[in-house]
Enzyme design. Structure first.
Site, short mmCIF file in Angstrom:
data_model
loop_
_atom_site.label_atom_id
_atom_site.label_comp_id
_atom_site.label_asym_id
_atom_site.label_seq_id
_atom_site.Cartn_x
_atom_site.Cartn_y
_atom_site.Cartn_z
N HIS A 12 27.94 -93.32 31.11
CA HIS A 12 26.84 -92.82 30.27
C HIS A 12 26.89 -91.29 30.32
O HIS A 12 27.01 -90.72 31.41
CB HIS A 12 25.50 -93.34 30.78
CG HIS A 12 24.36 -92.91 29.91
ND1 HIS A 12 24.09 -93.51 28.69
CD2 HIS A 12 23.45 -91.93 30.04
CE1 HIS A 12 23.05 -92.92 28.13
NE2 HIS A 12 22.64 -91.95 28.93
N ILE A 42 23.94 -104.99 24.12
CA ILE A 42 23.23 -105.34 25.36
C ILE A 42 23.61 -106.77 25.70
O ILE A 42 23.71 -107.62 24.82
CB ILE A 42 21.71 -105.21 25.14
CG1 ILE A 42 21.36 -103.75 24.85
CG2 ILE A 42 20.94 -105.73 26.35
CD1 ILE A 42 19.93 -103.54 24.42
N GLY A 78 36.82 -94.90 21.37
CA GLY A 78 37.70 -95.33 22.45
C GLY A 78 38.39 -94.22 23.22
O GLY A 78 39.45 -94.44 23.81
N ASN A 131 37.32 -92.78 26.02
CA ASN A 131 37.28 -93.13 27.44
C ASN A 131 38.25 -94.25 27.76
O ASN A 131 38.92 -94.24 28.80
CB ASN A 131 35.86 -93.50 27.87
CG ASN A 131 35.02 -92.28 28.14
OD1 ASN A 131 35.23 -91.61 29.15
ND2 ASN A 131 34.10 -91.96 27.24
N ALA A 148 34.64 -84.16 30.78
CA ALA A 148 34.30 -84.58 32.15
C ALA A 148 34.36 -86.10 32.27
O ALA A 148 34.81 -86.64 33.29
CB ALA A 148 32.90 -84.07 32.52
N GLU A 149 33.94 -86.81 31.22
CA GLU A 149 33.98 -88.28 31.24
C GLU A 149 35.41 -88.78 31.43
O GLU A 149 35.66 -89.73 32.17
CB GLU A 149 33.43 -88.85 29.92
CG GLU A 149 31.95 -88.60 29.70
CD GLU A 149 31.44 -89.27 28.42
OE1 GLU A 149 31.74 -90.46 28.22
OE2 GLU A 149 30.75 -88.61 27.63
C1 GRF Z 1 30.87 -91.79 25.52
O1 GRF Z 1 30.17 -90.57 25.47
C2 GRF Z 1 30.29 -92.69 26.58
O2 GRF Z 1 29.81 -92.01 27.68
C3 GRF Z 1 29.17 -93.36 25.84
O3 GRF Z 1 29.64 -93.56 24.54
C4 GRF Z 1 30.65 -92.60 24.26
C5 GRF Z 1 31.88 -93.37 23.88
O4 GRF Z 1 32.92 -92.53 23.47
N1 GRF Z 1 28.76 -94.55 26.53
P1 GRF Z 1 34.40 -93.09 23.41
O5 GRF Z 1 34.36 -94.32 22.49
O6 GRF Z 1 34.82 -93.44 24.79
O7 GRF Z 1 35.22 -92.00 22.80
#
Ligand code: GRF
Length: 197
Positions: A112, A95, A15, A17, A176-177
């Site tokens: 992603h 999915i 979690g 992000n 970066a995310e």
């Molecule tokens: C992230 O790298 C995201 O891009 C991918 O899964 C990972 C999730 O990480 N879809 P977090 O749970 O947000 O730390």
């Protein structure tokens, strides 16, 4: 400012992000508010982060449902209960049925960790290193029924450095995310990014 968009976040794990989105949404001028966090796993560490931030959480295990459609219907009713207008997938490892994905098309985002269309699916950092990529990054994209497809909203690039391992590269991309996802959600919530098939 116009009314903040109501956003639900779907997670399955860490979690980070999700946490970045929650943090960004605390700013008074951010155009979205996080109204709920759903997980298909009761042990997802992100649930505690959300609860500590005062965000309502819900958990349903897909294993308790006879079909993908039945599980998705349950998720839909939870999202309806929160009156969610936008759904952000953040490490959600399921999915969707076509009907659910179609229902949310144009209102559902995912992140992603690759520069899509490169390195779809699992272990994108390993894929990038194996391919000898000199740059890598992340993509926030609209979710359509096909996995890791759907038009990009925002991409952020990072360099691949000599000696990188999948872990060191993943850590650089993750930073970066955490910048890209709040930025992309703000663009969507403000109507600056709209879905065009
Ligand atoms: C992230 O790298 C995201 O891009 C991918 O899964 C990972 C999730 O990480 N879809 P977090 O749970 O947000 O730390």
């Amino acid at each position: 400012m116009t009314k903040k968009k109501r956003v639900a976040i779907l997670i399955s794990g860490r979690g980070s992000n999700m946490a970045a989105l929650i943090e960004a949404a605390r700013a008074p001028d951010y155009p979205a508010q996080i109204v709920g966090v759903f997980s298909n796993r009761a042990d997802a560490p992100g649930l505690e982060i959300a609860a500590a931030a005062g965000i309502p959480t819900a958990v349903r295990s897909h294993k308790d449902f006879a079909s993908r459609e039945a599980f998705d219907a349950q998720v839909q009713s939870i999202l309806d209960g929160w009156r969610a207008e936008i759904v952000c997938l953040a490490g959600f490892m399921r999915i969707f049925s076509t009907a659910f994905a179609e229902h949310w098309t144009g209102r559902m985002l995912n992140i992603h960790p690759s520069l899509l269309p490169l390195f779809r699916g699992l272990r994108p950092h390993e894929q990038a290193l194996a391919a000898g990529a000199t740059e890598h990054g992340c993509t926030v994209h609209w979710v359509i029924p096909a996995l890791d497809e759907g038009p990009a909203i925002l991409q952020t690039r990072v360099p691949v450095l000599p000696g990188d391992t999948p872990d060191s590269l993943a850590a650089r991309v993750l930073l970066a995310e955490h910048q890209a996802y709040p930025k992309a959600l703000a663009m969507v919530a403000r109507g600056e990014a709209t879905y065009a098939p």
